[in-house]
Design an enzyme around this catalytic site. Sequence first.
Site, PDB file in Angstrom:
ATOM      1  N   ASP A 148       0.938  12.949  14.319  1.00  0.00           N
ATOM      2  CA  ASP A 148       1.065  12.688  12.880  1.00  0.00           C
ATOM      3  C   ASP A 148      -0.267  12.937  12.193  1.00  0.00           C
ATOM      4  O   ASP A 148      -0.737  12.139  11.382  1.00  0.00           O
ATOM      5  CB  ASP A 148       1.542  11.251  12.650  1.00  0.00           C
ATOM      6  CG  ASP A 148       1.976  11.011  11.203  1.00  0.00           C
ATOM      7  OD1 ASP A 148       2.298  11.998  10.511  1.00  0.00           O
ATOM      8  OD2 ASP A 148       1.981   9.851  10.756  1.00  0.00           O
ATOM      9  N   LEU A 186       3.282  -0.960   4.751  1.00  0.00           N
ATOM     10  CA  LEU A 186       1.901  -1.426   4.881  1.00  0.00           C
ATOM     11  C   LEU A 186       1.523  -2.277   3.674  1.00  0.00           C
ATOM     12  O   LEU A 186       1.693  -1.845   2.525  1.00  0.00           O
ATOM     13  CB  LEU A 186       0.948  -0.240   5.009  1.00  0.00           C
ATOM     14  CG  LEU A 186       1.193   0.682   6.211  1.00  0.00           C
ATOM     15  CD1 LEU A 186       0.243   1.860   6.188  1.00  0.00           C
ATOM     16  CD2 LEU A 186       1.054  -0.081   7.519  1.00  0.00           C
ATOM     17  N   ILE A 207       0.838  -1.207   0.000  1.00  0.00           N
ATOM     18  CA  ILE A 207       0.000   0.000   0.000  1.00  0.00           C
ATOM     19  C   ILE A 207       0.865   1.246   0.000  1.00  0.00           C
ATOM     20  O   ILE A 207       0.701   2.148  -0.816  1.00  0.00           O
ATOM     21  CB  ILE A 207      -0.946   0.004   1.219  1.00  0.00           C
ATOM     22  CG1 ILE A 207      -1.880  -1.216   1.171  1.00  0.00           C
ATOM     23  CG2 ILE A 207      -1.751   1.293   1.279  1.00  0.00           C
ATOM     24  CD1 ILE A 207      -2.767  -1.345   2.395  1.00  0.00           C
ATOM     25  N   LYS A 208       1.815   1.310   0.934  1.00  0.00           N
ATOM     26  CA  LYS A 208       2.723   2.451   0.987  1.00  0.00           C
ATOM     27  C   LYS A 208       3.847   2.149   1.969  1.00  0.00           C
ATOM     28  O   LYS A 208       3.773   1.226   2.782  1.00  0.00           O
ATOM     29  CB  LYS A 208       1.989   3.728   1.399  1.00  0.00           C
ATOM     30  CG  LYS A 208       1.508   3.743   2.844  1.00  0.00           C
ATOM     31  CD  LYS A 208       0.900   5.088   3.176  1.00  0.00           C
ATOM     32  CE  LYS A 208       0.416   5.128   4.628  1.00  0.00           C
ATOM     33  NZ  LYS A 208      -0.128   6.454   5.000  1.00  0.00           N
TER      34      LYS A 208
END
Length: 879
Positions: A628, A512, A504-505
């Site tokens: 974050d 992920l 995913i990233k």
Amino acid sequence: MADRRWSTVELLARVILILLFQTVLGQLEPLNNRTERAALLDLRSSLGLRAKDWPRKADPCSAWTGVQCRDGRVVGINLSGMGRTRVGRLNPQFSVDGLANLTLLASFNASGFSLPGSIPDWFGERLHSLQVLDLRSCSVIDPIPSSLGNLTTLNSIYLSKNGLTSKIPPSLGQLLNLSVLDLSQNSLTESIPSSFSALTNLTLLDLSSNFLSGPIPPALGNLSTLRFLNLSSNSLSADVPAQFGGLSRLVDLDLSSNSLSGSLPNTLFTGLTQLQFVVLSHNNFSGTLPVSVWSMPQLRLLDVSGNNLTGILPNRSSNANDTLPVFNLSDNQFYGTLTSLVGRFGSIDLSDNYFQGIVPINTLSNVSIAYNCLQNASNQRSLEDCSSFYAARGLSFDGAGNTTQPPSSAETHNNNGNLAPILGGVFGGLGLIVLLVLVLALILRRRGSENGVSDQRGSDVRPAPAGSSPPPPGEPINFSSLGDAYTYEQLLGATSDFNDSNLIKHGHSGDLFRGVLEGGIPVVVKRIDASSVKKESYMRELDFFSRVSDTRLVPLLGHCLEQENEKFLVYKYMPNKDLANSLYRKTDLQDDGLQSLDWITRLKIAIGAADGLSYLHHECCPPIVHRDVQASSILLDDKFEVRLGSLSEVCTQEGDTHQNVITRFLRLPQTSGQGPSGSLSATCASDVYSFGKVLLELVTGKLGISASDDASVKGWLEQTLPYISMYEKELVTKIVDPSLMIDEDLLEEVWAMAIVARSCLNPKPSKRPIMRYILKALENPLKVVREENSNSAPLRTTSSRRSWNAALFGSWRQSSLDTAAIPSAIREGSGVLKQSGTTGSNGSGQGGGFEHSFSHKRLSKEIFPEPDDFRDIERPEED
């Protein structure tokens, strides 16, 4: 003898077993009342409860979740945490007519279970055995029925976090057995009923975050059993009744964010010897601070910030209690020197006052002193401001800390004779301070270079700030509350051996991957390289999930920690990914087409994210900072409900040594925080700043704003913020996402969100709103830009701080600086908001569609006066 002794023990054991058996048998005795069984089945149908929770063919007393029986009769129902069928979720209603036939029902708890609708009048006419009514966070609306006053058996009422309106029924004063009354976070209006003086068994009264007005009834001082009193975030006015000195058992008192005035009664601090937490911030109190405050035996927190208190602090600050107290005296008009502060504090905030002179070295620890008139400190007031303050009071201000009447000639001569030793001591002390600061800076710089670690993607992994370390050895993580323990083989199978096609990233704490567990359960697996990511990172996240649970957080399904070099965390998969991916989505109609999220969904996402952050900041103890907050951290389920992710950086708010005790009573963020410079800081104010950028992304459609703090983003903010004004709705149309299709009514909501965003981006962390007020504003956007009452008295100045919305934008001042900063060519042309991708009904770029300016009569300057000059938006506050 031995045989007789053992026989006696055996006999006692048998008696105890018989009693236990009878007790259990009474609770598990089958439901033997046909009327009540029919009533439960009616509830099962009207509420859409799932068959697995309330199976039709099973006995309700023994097999139905949340149903409590005694002697074969229903005495309690608990719907909290239960789910609905698909049909039930589509049309939830406050449909509980079946309760009317449960004549022995003593407890009804539906907290967190959606029941949109009003409380029926028959509650007070049929449920005569009811003792506990818990409808927290149930989406209940409309007025509280006065018939509830007939339920004389009630001892606890929880109706917080709903949409209740109108006045509080005086009939509730008839509930003489009432111990707990929580009506907080609603939209209740008018005054507090004086009939509450009859509730002599009340231990908790929470009416906070409503729209209550008028004076506080002096009769509340008769509630001698009261231990917790919270009337904050309303519009209450006048003085604090002197009768409050009779609340001898009071432990927690919160009257913050109202319009209370006058001096603080001395009886409030002399007679209430049990007081531990006192929050009186953001009112209009004046006069001096009673001397008795400094010697209260149990005091842990005193917050009187944001008032008009004045005077010299007394030369005493000791406290008989072993616990170091926390004092917040900021944003007042205290003056004099700091030499009298010889006591011990957990922390004390003296910022935004008029203290002058030299700061003693032993005063610098745990003391906030910004925005004063001090000589050897940074971030102070101007000389002109300080001089005029002291001159107005007939006091001399010579920059040396002399807070006295102008001296006589004899005194002047003597002072001149001693000037040389004084100046020598001053400059010698300053030199020592400078030397210490330089040495400390070198040490910190060297430690920072030694502790900095780079991950595989080249980004720095910064050392965790104070308060963010994993739990100490004496407090092990409770892994039983962290879902399933998966094997490495299971995760390999779920992710196809972590194939790149499932990536995913690359996250800052791990990569992920999308995966599917056995049984077809979609998940997201975070693979953490233990050799490049510090152990504290994932242990902090595991500790967080073991202690904190909320529907606004991404669900952690399990973990795999068996590998030495790799660790894995398994989360529930979010079908709509995150806000960064969902704001614009590819359509199925054309390959290159993008579909923009509609405004209703954007507002829903903003409210959901604010709700999650408000939970972390205000309902966790100590408060938790996300650190974050950006569009990629706001995950979205299949219904675009928000689940906060990216939780590897969470930590408790830094700066408080006793947060686990006092935090929920502190209503203001710390003076430190992430400034516009973007420095990572463990304060709630830093989350608020980041959230402001997320709101601007939703308004403008500009992606990447919340994920970056580089020069281009700062420049974009400088160009964009001037178009957000309280007095010209039309200006915001220049920055609204052109793909949005909104009519004039929705434009006011867009305008309101932009105003909230600008307030979050205040360059001074201490002036930013707190998340609970931000949530309230987003839930009531039209109250941001419209007056609450068109027939109200003339608006007062910004110091009035009458309600939650005043506290939210207390830092805004009435001016037109933002309008003046906009290029005149743009201001002179009245643009039109695009609708359906067009330029307006008249086809021109001027005038059509909306009026150029918005009438001041429709705006409440008191609620939202203009903010500090936007040109300072990128200047961080110095600590």
